[in-house]
Design a protein around this motif. Structure first.
Motif, mmCIF file in Angstrom:
data_model
loop_
_atom_site.group_PDB
_atom_site.id
_atom_site.type_symbol
_atom_site.label_atom_id
_atom_site.label_comp_id
_atom_site.label_asym_id
_atom_site.label_seq_id
_atom_site.Cartn_x
_atom_site.Cartn_y
_atom_site.Cartn_z
ATOM 1 N N ASP A 212 24.777 -28.705 -1.787
ATOM 2 C CA ASP A 212 25.441 -28.633 -3.091
ATOM 3 C C ASP A 212 24.541 -27.998 -4.140
ATOM 4 O OD1 ASP A 212 27.684 -29.729 -2.013
ATOM 5 O OD2 ASP A 212 27.619 -31.601 -3.152
ATOM 6 N N HIS B 66 25.258 -31.467 4.158
ATOM 7 C CA HIS B 66 26.370 -32.374 4.432
ATOM 8 C C HIS B 66 27.647 -31.570 4.583
ATOM 9 C CE1 HIS B 66 26.437 -31.541 0.201
ATOM 10 N NE2 HIS B 66 27.728 -31.830 0.218
ATOM 11 N N HIS C 116 26.847 -27.704 4.295
ATOM 12 C CA HIS C 116 26.324 -26.845 3.224
ATOM 13 C C HIS C 116 25.420 -27.689 2.332
ATOM 14 C CE1 HIS C 116 29.858 -28.886 1.620
ATOM 15 N NE2 HIS C 116 29.175 -28.924 0.483
HETATM 16 ZN ZN ZN Z 1 29.221 -30.656 -0.749
#
Ligand code: ZN
Ligand code: PD2
Length: 313
Positions: free
Chosen positions: A206, A276, A204
């Motif tokens: 951040d 990540h 995903h």
């Molecule tokens: Zn993350």
């Protein structure tokens, strides 16, 4: 934020008769497509328009089709993320609130820095003890409904500390913000996550999605997320690496070590290479604490600090 492919947009490019003649003339004289593209860029054509225009003549010619006449459809490439100087300081050591943190490795694109000795073993144990009784099944925000939904409830649990909620948390908030070279007030409350065997965190981003209502509201209050600092709170026996699939990097958790990465620049761009995830834990359990940093003072909404902002695909 869930993983999405960059948006590609197609536009119609008008071809004047003089431009058409120029392209055909150069192709017949054997001018290289790269040189023609450069010449068009020199005449203030958008690079992706120049490439698409020349490409459309080349592909028509190669396929024996009629060459484009008055206009052609061209795929516009999204603007490339511009890397700026990393926010963490240079050198082998980072000094933060009286602590010396050793830099183990750095990557520039995306900016990723591996750190040693962010927290002591005693601090890791203390944080786990404080978090354990407050753990709840991890939830994410379903992008379709906006509702909080449980991800694999047996395998990952989390909790949030309020910013500076006690002197120990305040010290960590200050230290992690100092490492990230940002004001403490811009940091979200610390999140502790525990993964059991089989627990994982799918890839995903951040950063927040400005196109989603919740992401847009949060950005309006506190600015975009600009960087993340994860500290591993235990040594994981098997699996549990933090992986960056776009760059083929995998970071093994070690107690007290930190993983810093950033993904937003001063142009308000976000870095698609910062995707990540947490690889499945194959033996034992994994504990981490995460600090997300905003570009402005963090002003939580009722749901933030309670559930987090990760969005499920
Ligand atoms: Zn993350
Ligand atoms: O647990 C991890 O390694 C991990 C992976 C992806 C943590 C996060 N993201 C996060 O806290 O944002």
């Amino acid at each position: 934020m869930h993983m999405t492919q960059p948006l590609h947009m197609s536009i119609t490019v008008e071809i004047s008769s003089s431009l058409r003649i120029w392209i055909i003339d150069n192709l017949e004289r054997g001018t290289s497509p790269a040189a023609m593209t450069e010449m068009l860029i020199g005449r203030k054509f958008e690079p992706s328009v120049a490439r698409g225009l020349i490409g459309s003549f080349l592909s028509a010619r190669a396929a024996g089709r009629a060459l484009p006449e008055a206009s052609v459809q061209v795929e516009m490439e999204p603007p490339r993320y511009v890397y700026e100087a990393a926010r963490v300081g240079p050198g082998h050591l980072i000094r933060a609130c009286g602590h010396e943190i050793r830099v183990l490795q750095r990557l520039q694109k995306p900016v990723i820095v591996m750190l040693q000795g962010v927290m002591s073993a005693a601090e890791c144990a203390q944080l786990i003890d404080m978090a354990r009784p407050r753990l709840r099944s991890s939830t994410v925000i379903d992008s379709a409904t906006g509702a909080n939904v449980t991800v694999d409830h047996r395998r990952s649990e989390g909790m949030f500390f309020r910013p500076s909620e006690n002197p120990f948390i305040a010290e960590l908030d200050n230290r992690l913000a100092a490492i990230m070279n940002s004001p403490t007030r811009n940091g979200e409350g610390l999140q502790v996550l525990r993964y059991g065997c089989g627990g994982q965190y799918p890839p995903h981003f951040d950063f927040l999605d400005p196109a989603s209502p919740l992401g847009a509201q949060s950005i309006a209050r506190s600015g975009q997320r600009i960087g993340t600092l994860i500290v591993y709170l235990n040594d994981v026996i098997g699996g549990g690496e933090t992986v960056f699939p776009e760059v083929g990097l995998s970071v093994v958790p070690h107690r007290g070590n930190g993983l810093y990465f950033e993904y937003a620049n001063s142009r308000k761009q976000v870095d698609p290479r910062s995707a990540h995830g947490g690889a499945p834990v194959t033996l034992g359990e994994k504990w981490i604490v995460t600090k997300w940093m905003r570009s402005q003072e963090f002003v939580p909404a009722a749901y933030e600090g309670a559930e987090g902002l990760a969005t499920r695909k």
